[in-house]
Structure formats: structure tokens, C-alpha cells
Design an enzyme around this catalytic site. Structure first.
Site, PDB file in Angstrom:
ATOM      1  N   LYS A  37       0.853  -1.199   0.000  1.00  0.00           N
ATOM      2  CA  LYS A  37       0.000   0.000   0.000  1.00  0.00           C
ATOM      3  C   LYS A  37       0.888   1.249   0.000  1.00  0.00           C
ATOM      4  O   LYS A  37       2.098   1.151   0.301  1.00  0.00           O
ATOM      5  CB  LYS A  37      -0.911  -0.018   1.229  1.00  0.00           C
ATOM      6  CG  LYS A  37      -0.171  -0.019   2.563  1.00  0.00           C
ATOM      7  CD  LYS A  37      -1.113  -0.346   3.729  1.00  0.00           C
ATOM      8  CE  LYS A  37      -0.349  -0.396   5.034  1.00  0.00           C
ATOM      9  NZ  LYS A  37      -1.118  -1.030   6.109  1.00  0.00           N
ATOM     10  N   TYR A 245      15.243  29.574  10.322  1.00  0.00           N
ATOM     11  CA  TYR A 245      13.988  30.191  10.787  1.00  0.00           C
ATOM     12  C   TYR A 245      13.863  30.141  12.304  1.00  0.00           C
ATOM     13  O   TYR A 245      14.144  29.120  12.929  1.00  0.00           O
ATOM     14  CB  TYR A 245      12.781  29.470  10.189  1.00  0.00           C
ATOM     15  CG  TYR A 245      12.532  29.830   8.747  1.00  0.00           C
ATOM     16  CD1 TYR A 245      12.223  31.138   8.366  1.00  0.00           C
ATOM     17  CD2 TYR A 245      12.594  28.854   7.755  1.00  0.00           C
ATOM     18  CE1 TYR A 245      11.999  31.464   7.040  1.00  0.00           C
ATOM     19  CE2 TYR A 245      12.364  29.172   6.426  1.00  0.00           C
ATOM     20  CZ  TYR A 245      12.071  30.482   6.077  1.00  0.00           C
ATOM     21  OH  TYR A 245      11.847  30.791   4.772  1.00  0.00           O
TER      22      TYR A 245
HETATM   23  C1  LIG Z   1      -0.412  -2.145   6.737  1.00  0.00           C
HETATM   24  C2  LIG Z   1      -1.004  -3.433   7.183  1.00  0.00           C
HETATM   25  C3  LIG Z   1      -0.208  -4.565   7.339  1.00  0.00           C
HETATM   26  C4  LIG Z   1       1.305  -4.539   7.241  1.00  0.00           C
HETATM   27  O1  LIG Z   1       1.837  -4.118   8.474  1.00  0.00           O
HETATM   28  P1  LIG Z   1       3.416  -4.019   8.703  1.00  0.00           P
HETATM   29  O2  LIG Z   1       3.544  -3.653  10.129  1.00  0.00           O
HETATM   30  O3  LIG Z   1       3.900  -2.934   7.783  1.00  0.00           O
HETATM   31  O4  LIG Z   1       4.004  -5.330   8.379  1.00  0.00           O
HETATM   32  C5  LIG Z   1      -0.837  -5.768   7.631  1.00  0.00           C
HETATM   33  N1  LIG Z   1      -2.181  -5.837   7.803  1.00  0.00           N
HETATM   34  C6  LIG Z   1      -2.968  -4.746   7.691  1.00  0.00           C
HETATM   35  C7  LIG Z   1      -4.420  -4.876   7.885  1.00  0.00           C
HETATM   36  C8  LIG Z   1      -2.407  -3.504   7.394  1.00  0.00           C
HETATM   37  O5  LIG Z   1      -3.198  -2.438   7.290  1.00  0.00           O
END
Ligand SMILES: *Cc1c(COP(=O)(O)O)cnc(C)c1O
Length: 350
Positions: A37, A245
Site C-alpha cells: 500500500k 527560521y
Molecule cells: C499495513 C497493514 C499490514 C502490514 O503491516 P506491517 O507492520 O507494515 O508489516 C498488515 N495488515 C494490515 C491490515 C495492514 O493495514
């Protein structure tokens, strides 16, 4: 024309090594879904699929448009981890053979209205209280319209071996699994689960951050990206002068300060604190002054041969993204996904 730019170098060999290591932790029968993702956590989704398709058993994503990009490049199973939200999405999901998580009654209705009902992952809430059906709701749910093939849940504290919530969640999960004997397969582990509770790998694991080397406290996993940019100016600053800044930091002695061609618009957070270490060659140098939109200032006083055009590495395989995240109250997930599109991406294998 070459334009100066911050660069993100993605090391495919390290991604492969991380994946291979993570697979050694779990039972060979368990399927390894690569969680890609958010543009593969900023690692370039398309390149990931092109280079790593042979190393994994399938993909898990959230957005439908990203799932379609993967489908163009791979025939492997693809899971929509948060399911579909209207009829059009349901039809697209089914036409492309996506496996689909259903976590609300509305989703079940939408999904059931459209084409055949298969490839369903039923998401249950086992204690995270974010998404999924709770055990008590499940019993009066009319699940007759759908036949889930996988029971799925997500752990709230998988990175913490000693947190008692993990075993509570496994218990609730397996109680539900035993009650619904029509559902044959299970999936609950993310990276933290693979590292800490591999005995619960079951049929599918969903692994994200570990592949990219952003899991804290596991020496076998390495940061797969180098985020870097070049020095565009070096200035002498007198004792008592402040930099950047708000004049957040004042030099306590005469110093050489380098300005680097990268800023929060590239994804290097504005809130990074003074003293945070970045690398120039083999030297560690501290951030000196607040990060601007296009400039990061670092103290290079101790590097005698420092020059305009030298590279400054914010993180790399040698300088873990976890170190900079931990020191700045960030999580590696957020640091990885903040990198802006304007940053030049380079994919390589060594
Ligand atoms: C993002 C996600 C994962 C992966 O998690 P990691 O900690 O990056 O391995 C697994 N399951 C779900 C439902 C997620 O949203």
C-alpha cells in the site's frame, strides 16, 4: 539537462534479502503477502512488482487504483485489505479477481449484490477496535449470502512481544475460527507478528515494514533506501550567531554550516530536531537549525575537506531509518511514506 534534486535510491538486493529473511521465520506452508500500500511504502510500487514478483506469494493493498496497477504487472493473488465501498468498486474487484476484505455489513451487502461471491476475507475485531466485526455481532450476522474463505484480523501491538493484548487477540481470533468451521483459512500477522509470534502465521501473513527494513530491533533487516541530496552552499557562522527560521539554534563557537538541497517539501520533516545525525561520506554530522521547505542545514565544522556538491545522506542501508525516526518521535512508516513525488527515484541492484 540535469536538474539538481534530492534522490531516493531503492536497493532491490536489500528488499530481496529482507523478504528471504522474513520468510525463514515462518512455516513454509504460510503464504507471504507483500503489503505494498501507499506506493510500496514509498518504494515505487511498479518497480517493486517488476523486480520482486518471484519472491512473494501475493500482494496486499488498500487503494483500488494501486491494486489495478499491480494487476497489470502480476498474475499473483491481490488482497484489498479494506475492501470495497460501492458497486463500481465491487465489480472492478471481482472482475480482476481481487481477494476482498469485508469489515462492515454495508460492504457485505454491496459485495453480495454484484457478480459471484468468492475470494472473501472476513475481518473480525479481536481487540484493536478499529475495523472488523466483533464476536457478538458476528453471531447475529446473516452471513449466509457470503462464504468467506479466510478469517482475518489485525494486531494492535505486534511489535511488543510482552504486551498481553497479543495473546488476548490470538485467543479471541481462534475462538471465532473454531465457531465458523466453514471458513478454512486464517490470517493475522503483520511484520511484528512474524518477528514475535511466528507460530501464528497460519495460512497467510501480511508483511509490510519488515521488507523495507523499517522494523525496530531486528538486526537482520536493513533499510533498503538511501535518501540524499547535495550541499549547495557552505557558510561560516560566528560564535553567538543563530541559524535558520526562528533562530532555533545558536552557534556556541565559530562554525561551518552547510545548506543541503532538500527540505520538508521533499519529505524531510520540518520538526526534525537539532543534533539529529546524518551522514557525509563516513562522517556523522548533526542537523543545525530548523528544516525549511527546500533546505536542510547541517554543522560540517569537523569535516576539513567539505565541499560544495558533496552528498548528504539522511538515511541509508548503513544509517538505519529507525535511528532517525526513533530520535524524532516518528515511526519509520511515516518517514518512508512522506517522500514527495518530486524526489528523483533510482532503482538498483548490487
Ligand atoms: C499495513 C497493514 C499490514 C502490514 O503491516 P506491517 O507492520 O507494515 O508489516 C498488515 N495488515 C494490515 C491490515 C495492514 O493495514
Amino acid at each position: 539537462m540535469t536538474l539538481l534534486n534530492a534522490e531516493l535510491h531503492i536497493n532491490v538486493s536489500i528488499l530481496k534479502e529482507n523478504i528471504c529473511y522474513l520468510k525463514t521465520r515462518i512455516d513454509k506452508k504460510s503464504n507471504f503477502l507483500a503489503v505494498v500500500k501507499a506506493n510500496a511504502y514509498g518504494h515505487s510500487l511498479k518497480k517493486f512488482v517488476e523486480k520482486l514478483d518471484d519472491y512473494i506469494d501475493g500482494y496486499a493493498l488498500v487503494r483500488l487504483d494501486e491494486a489495478l496497477q499491480v494487476r497489470d504487472l502480476s498474475k499473483k493473488p491481490i488482497l484489498l485489505m479494506q475492501g470495497i465501498y460501492d458497486d463500481d468498486e465491487a465489480i472492478i474487484a471481482k472482475r480482476n479477481g481481487f481477494m476482498c476484505v469485508l469489515h462492515t455489513q454495508e460492504q457485505i451487502r454491496t459485495y453480495s449484490r454484484n457478480l459471484e461471491n468468492k475470494n472473501i476475507w472476513l475481518k473480525v475485531n479481536t481487540g484493536m477496535n478499529r475495523l472488523g466485526f466483533s464476536e457478538d455481532v458476528l453471531t447475529d450476522l446473516n452471513l449466509l449470502n457470503i462464504k468467506p474463505s479466510v478469517l482475518m484480523s489485525h494486531l494492535a501491538s505486534s511489535d511488543d512481544l510482552y504486551n498481553p493484548s497479543n495473546n488476548k487477540q490470538f485467543k479471541v481470533f481462534n475462538n471465532i475460527f473454531e465457531k465458523y468451521s466453514d471458513i478454512k483459512q486464517r490470517s493475522i500477522l503483520n511484520t511484528g507478528g512474524i518477528i514475535n509470534f511466528p507460530e501464528h502465521a497460519y495460512d497467510w501473513v501480511r508483511c509490510g515494514i519488515g521488507m523495507y527494513g523499517g522494523f525496530n530491533g531486528e538486526e537482520n533487516l536493513k533499510t533498503a533506501i538511501t535518501f540524499k541530496s547535495k550541499i549547495i552552499s557552505i557558510n561560516n557562522v560566528k560564535k553567538g550567531d543563530s541559524v535558520g527560521y526562528g533562530g532555533r539554534i545558536t552557534a556556541n563557537s565559530d562554525k561551518k554550516i552547510a545548506s543541503v538541497y532538500c527540505g520538508y517539501a521533499d519529505g524531510f520533516p520540518q520538526s526534525i530536531i537539532d543534533g539529529t545525525k546524518v551522514m557525509i561520506g563516513e562522517h556523522e554530522v548533526p542537523i543545525f537549525g530548523r528544516v525549511s521547505m527546500d533546505i536542510v542545514t547541517v554543522d560540517v565544522t569537523d569535516i576539513p575537506d567539505i565541499q560544495f556538491g558533496n552528498w548528504v545522506e539522511f538515511w541509508s542501508p548503513k544509517n538505519s531509518i529507525n535511528k532517525i525516526s526513533n530520535n524524532n518521535s516518528f515511526i519509520s512508516y511515516e518517514m518512508m511514506t512522506r517522500i514527495d513525488d518530486r524526489v528523483k527515484k533510482v532503482i538498483y541492484e548490487d
